[in-house]
Design a protein around this motif. Structure first.
Motif, PDB file in Angstrom:
ATOM      1  N   ALA A  31     -82.936  54.413  41.870  1.00 56.80           N
ATOM      2  CA  ALA A  31     -82.966  55.740  41.273  1.00 56.80           C
ATOM      3  C   ALA A  31     -83.199  55.619  39.777  1.00 56.80           C
ATOM      4  O   ALA A  31     -82.738  54.676  39.135  1.00 56.80           O
ATOM      5  N   ASP A  32     -83.940  56.564  39.230  1.00 54.24           N
ATOM      6  CA  ASP A  32     -84.182  56.619  37.797  1.00 54.24           C
ATOM      7  C   ASP A  32     -82.887  57.093  37.133  1.00 54.24           C
ATOM      8  O   ASP A  32     -82.476  58.249  37.278  1.00 54.24           O
ATOM      9  N   ALA A  33     -82.240  56.195  36.389  1.00 58.15           N
ATOM     10  CA  ALA A  33     -80.920  56.510  35.833  1.00 58.15           C
ATOM     11  C   ALA A  33     -80.985  57.673  34.854  1.00 58.15           C
ATOM     12  O   ALA A  33     -80.113  58.546  34.833  1.00 58.15           O
ATOM     13  N   GLY A  34     -82.042  57.693  34.018  1.00 58.02           N
ATOM     14  CA  GLY A  34     -82.181  58.777  33.052  1.00 58.02           C
ATOM     15  C   GLY A  34     -82.386  60.114  33.727  1.00 58.02           C
ATOM     16  O   GLY A  34     -81.828  61.136  33.313  1.00 58.02           O
ATOM     17  N   PHE A  35     -83.195  60.128  34.777  1.00 52.64           N
ATOM     18  CA  PHE A  35     -83.463  61.360  35.518  1.00 52.64           C
ATOM     19  C   PHE A  35     -82.195  61.835  36.215  1.00 52.64           C
ATOM     20  O   PHE A  35     -81.886  63.033  36.202  1.00 52.64           O
ATOM     21  N   GLN A  36     -81.455  60.916  36.823  1.00 56.34           N
ATOM     22  CA  GLN A  36     -80.203  61.285  37.468  1.00 56.34           C
ATOM     23  C   GLN A  36     -79.201  61.848  36.462  1.00 56.34           C
ATOM     24  O   GLN A  36     -78.484  62.813  36.745  1.00 56.34           O
ATOM     25  N   ARG A  37     -79.176  61.271  35.278  1.00 57.50           N
ATOM     26  CA  ARG A  37     -78.284  61.776  34.233  1.00 57.50           C
ATOM     27  C   ARG A  37     -78.698  63.191  33.825  1.00 57.50           C
ATOM     28  O   ARG A  37     -77.858  64.057  33.610  1.00 57.50           O
ATOM     29  N   TRP A  38     -80.029  63.415  33.751  1.00 58.51           N
ATOM     30  CA  TRP A  38     -80.511  64.746  33.387  1.00 58.51           C
ATOM     31  C   TRP A  38     -80.058  65.772  34.425  1.00 58.51           C
ATOM     32  O   TRP A  38     -79.611  66.865  34.080  1.00 58.51           O
ATOM     33  N   ILE A  39     -80.177  65.441  35.715  1.00 55.85           N
ATOM     34  CA  ILE A  39     -79.758  66.356  36.779  1.00 55.85           C
ATOM     35  C   ILE A  39     -78.262  66.654  36.663  1.00 55.85           C
ATOM     36  O   ILE A  39     -77.837  67.808  36.802  1.00 55.85           O
ATOM     37  N   TYR A  56     -76.440  74.471  43.497  1.00 57.49           N
ATOM     38  CA  TYR A  56     -77.112  73.453  42.679  1.00 57.49           C
ATOM     39  C   TYR A  56     -77.151  72.118  43.413  1.00 57.49           C
ATOM     40  O   TYR A  56     -78.205  71.466  43.486  1.00 57.49           O
ATOM     41  N   ASP A  57     -76.027  71.706  43.949  1.00 59.77           N
ATOM     42  CA  ASP A  57     -75.962  70.410  44.630  1.00 59.77           C
ATOM     43  C   ASP A  57     -76.859  70.390  45.867  1.00 59.77           C
ATOM     44  O   ASP A  57     -77.495  69.371  46.163  1.00 59.77           O
ATOM     45  N   GLN A  58     -76.925  71.505  46.559  1.00 62.30           N
ATOM     46  CA  GLN A  58     -77.784  71.598  47.742  1.00 62.30           C
ATOM     47  C   GLN A  58     -79.253  71.480  47.339  1.00 62.30           C
ATOM     48  O   GLN A  58     -80.047  70.817  48.020  1.00 62.30           O
ATOM     49  N   THR A  64     -83.710  61.735  43.600  1.00 65.08           N
ATOM     50  CA  THR A  64     -83.244  60.674  42.690  1.00 65.08           C
ATOM     51  C   THR A  64     -84.292  60.241  41.684  1.00 65.08           C
ATOM     52  O   THR A  64     -83.978  59.564  40.715  1.00 65.08           O
ATOM     53  N   GLU A  65     -85.552  60.611  41.927  1.00 69.52           N
ATOM     54  CA  GLU A  65     -86.655  60.158  41.075  1.00 69.52           C
ATOM     55  C   GLU A  65     -87.497  61.342  40.621  1.00 69.52           C
ATOM     56  O   GLU A  65     -87.674  62.303  41.374  1.00 69.52           O
ATOM     57  N   PRO A  66     -88.077  61.278  39.416  1.00 68.49           N
ATOM     58  CA  PRO A  66     -89.093  62.263  39.048  1.00 68.49           C
ATOM     59  C   PRO A  66     -90.331  62.063  39.906  1.00 68.49           C
ATOM     60  O   PRO A  66     -90.550  60.982  40.456  1.00 68.49           O
ATOM     61  N   ASP A  67     -91.141  63.097  40.034  1.00 67.59           N
ATOM     62  CA  ASP A  67     -92.353  63.029  40.851  1.00 67.59           C
ATOM     63  C   ASP A  67     -93.536  62.699  39.945  1.00 67.59           C
ATOM     64  O   ASP A  67     -93.974  63.536  39.163  1.00 67.59           O
ATOM     65  N   PRO A  68     -94.092  61.475  40.034  1.00 67.97           N
ATOM     66  CA  PRO A  68     -95.187  61.097  39.140  1.00 67.97           C
ATOM     67  C   PRO A  68     -96.449  61.926  39.337  1.00 67.97           C
ATOM     68  O   PRO A  68     -97.230  62.122  38.405  1.00 67.97           O
ATOM     69  N   SER A  69     -96.668  62.448  40.546  1.00 69.06           N
ATOM     70  CA  SER A  69     -97.860  63.261  40.787  1.00 69.06           C
ATOM     71  C   SER A  69     -97.816  64.572  40.007  1.00 69.06           C
ATOM     72  O   SER A  69     -98.851  65.142  39.672  1.00 69.06           O
ATOM     73  N   VAL A  70     -96.620  65.063  39.721  1.00 69.19           N
ATOM     74  CA  VAL A  70     -96.471  66.282  38.915  1.00 69.19           C
ATOM     75  C   VAL A  70     -97.010  66.044  37.509  1.00 69.19           C
ATOM     76  O   VAL A  70     -97.756  66.865  36.954  1.00 69.19           O
ATOM     77  N   LEU A  71     -96.660  64.912  36.926  1.00 64.10           N
ATOM     78  CA  LEU A  71     -97.118  64.603  35.568  1.00 64.10           C
ATOM     79  C   LEU A  71     -98.618  64.343  35.545  1.00 64.10           C
ATOM     80  O   LEU A  71     -99.301  64.698  34.584  1.00 64.10           O
TER      81      LEU A  71
END
Length: 407
Positions: A31-39, A56-58, A64-71
């Motif tokens: 899991a991307d730790a920075g992304f998880q921290r952001w969530i 929110y939790d649902q 756990t990861e950002p979606d690279p295709s979005v970027l």
């Protein structure tokens, strides 16, 4: 050490390396730790704005990861980068027109009601539906539709230019989920958070969403009447003029400069800007603005109020013009007198599909056979052109198709 022992040792080492690499690549991605921290951090922001912790939790369960295709998609927007001929050829084409006419027949009772209630042309609504989601077909494609919470969180976390937008839209999306308009597993969107058949961002959905079918939910994901009525409501509330066109194709007198801004159709006619089809302007008192999306050698248009209302849907001249041209084509009126500055002879829709099929058979193209020329098709054409000693321009031309047929 003998040569045979050395060879056996080398083979053993290679097998061990293969085993290690296979083990590494078969392991789940960390899991991307920075992304998880952001969530985790954004959870308190959401709850402070009325979102329950359970909702929110649902929404973020399993993300756990950002979606690279979005970027990747955020870096390329065809409204601002595609050539005029490419943009319009992909949107105003035979398949879109034929399906729009079929949908007009299938949904006639609903379109009658929507037109009466909102005063917006059914053909404009059908054209928007086509361009936004291919009449809903895009909603069934995993490579197009994203998890909305993941997509917006990715933009908020990793795209500084869109971070504020994404945070605002994410809060709105969570409120939609909390309101019960959509189930968590149906909360999907495009890379930028646009939702449903007619691709509304969450804040616009909140402002304009309509429960047209009367089931108690504004369901633009599954209800075609709700989606079309929501689009009509947006246009009406932004000033749509019922019974009027979006604009006119015109001819420009040569060697003359034209004023910027808007003036009456009567005044445009007085300085020599006339309709390309030779007809008079129905109401010459209306104001209009000149647009030349492909330069003065391509088609020229006088745009009236409704053109600028369409831009409230998507703030792009190309987008609004494509909606207008496709709407006219579905209705069976219009058609350009002057063509785009296309540096080759255009293929028909079926010929474009054939071109893609033949490129695929030769191993150059792996995308969908959809009759639309995008980056993958252009690159495949360039590779084939290089093989054949042709200019590598990537154009879907008659010449390329003829060469492919000769193969």
């Amino acid at each position: 050490m003998t040569a045979s022992r050395a060879a056996r040792g080398f083979v053993a080492a290679k097998l061990f390396l293969v085993f290690i690499l296979a083990t590494i690549f078969s392991m789940p991605a960390h899991a991307d730790a920075g992304f998880q921290r952001w969530i985790r951090d954004f959870r308190s922001v959401a709850t402070s704005q009325g979102i329950s912790g359970a909702v929110y939790d649902q929404a973020f369960r399993g993300i756990t990861e950002p979606d690279p295709s979005v970027l990747e998609k955020a870096r390329y927007q065809p409204e601002f980068r595609a050539e005029a001929w490419e943009y319009f050829d992909n949107r105003v084409q035979e398949a879109a027109i034929a399906e729009g006419r079929q949908k007009a027949r299938e949904l006639k009772p609903w379109l009658d009601r929507i037109e009466r209630q909102f005063g917006v042309s059914r053909y404009i609504l059908l054209a928007i539906w086509s361009i936004e989601s291919n009449y809903g077909a895009a909603l069934k494609r995993d490579n197009v539709m994203k998890s909305l919470p993941q997509a917006l969180a990715t933009l908020a976390y990793a795209d500084k230019r869109r971070s504020k937008f994404a945070r605002t839209q994410l809060i709105a999306a969570l409120k939609i989920l909390q309101n019960g308009d959509v189930r968590p597993d149906q909360l999907t969107s495009s890379w930028a958070g646009a939702m449903g058949h007619t691709q509304f961002i969450p804040t616009s959905y909140q402002a304009y969403g309509v429960d047209m079918d009367g089931d108690g939910r504004r369901d633009i994901w599954n209800s075609e009447p709700d989606a079309l009525a929501t689009a009509a409501n947006l246009l009406r509330k932004n000033g749509w003029r019922s019974g009027e066109t979006w604009g006119y194709e015109v001819l420009l007198p040569r060697g003359r400069k034209f004023p910027a801004g808007s003036m009456s159709l009567k005044r445009w006619g007085e300085i020599g800007v006339v309709r390309a089809n030779g007809k008079a302007y129905p109401d010459s008192s209306r104001n209009a603005e000149l647009k030349v999306p492909d330069g003065r050698e391509g088609p020229s248009f006088l745009m009236t109020k409704n053109f600028f209302v369409i831009k409230r849907y998507n703030n792009s001249d190309k987008y609004a013009l494509a909606v207008g041209l496709l709407a006219d084509a579905i209705q069976g009126v219009g058609g350009l007198v002057n063509d785009w500055n296309r540096p080759f002879q255009r293929l028909s829709f079926s010929e474009t599909q054939e071109l893609q099929q033949r490129l695929g058979a030769l191993g150059y193209y792996e995308g969908e056979i959809d009759g639309k020329i995008g980056g993958g098709s252009r690159e495949a054409i360039r590779q084939f052109q290089a093989r054949m000693g042709l200019t590598q321009d990537g154009h879907p031309s008659k010449e390329v198709l003829q060469r492919l047929r000769g193969r």
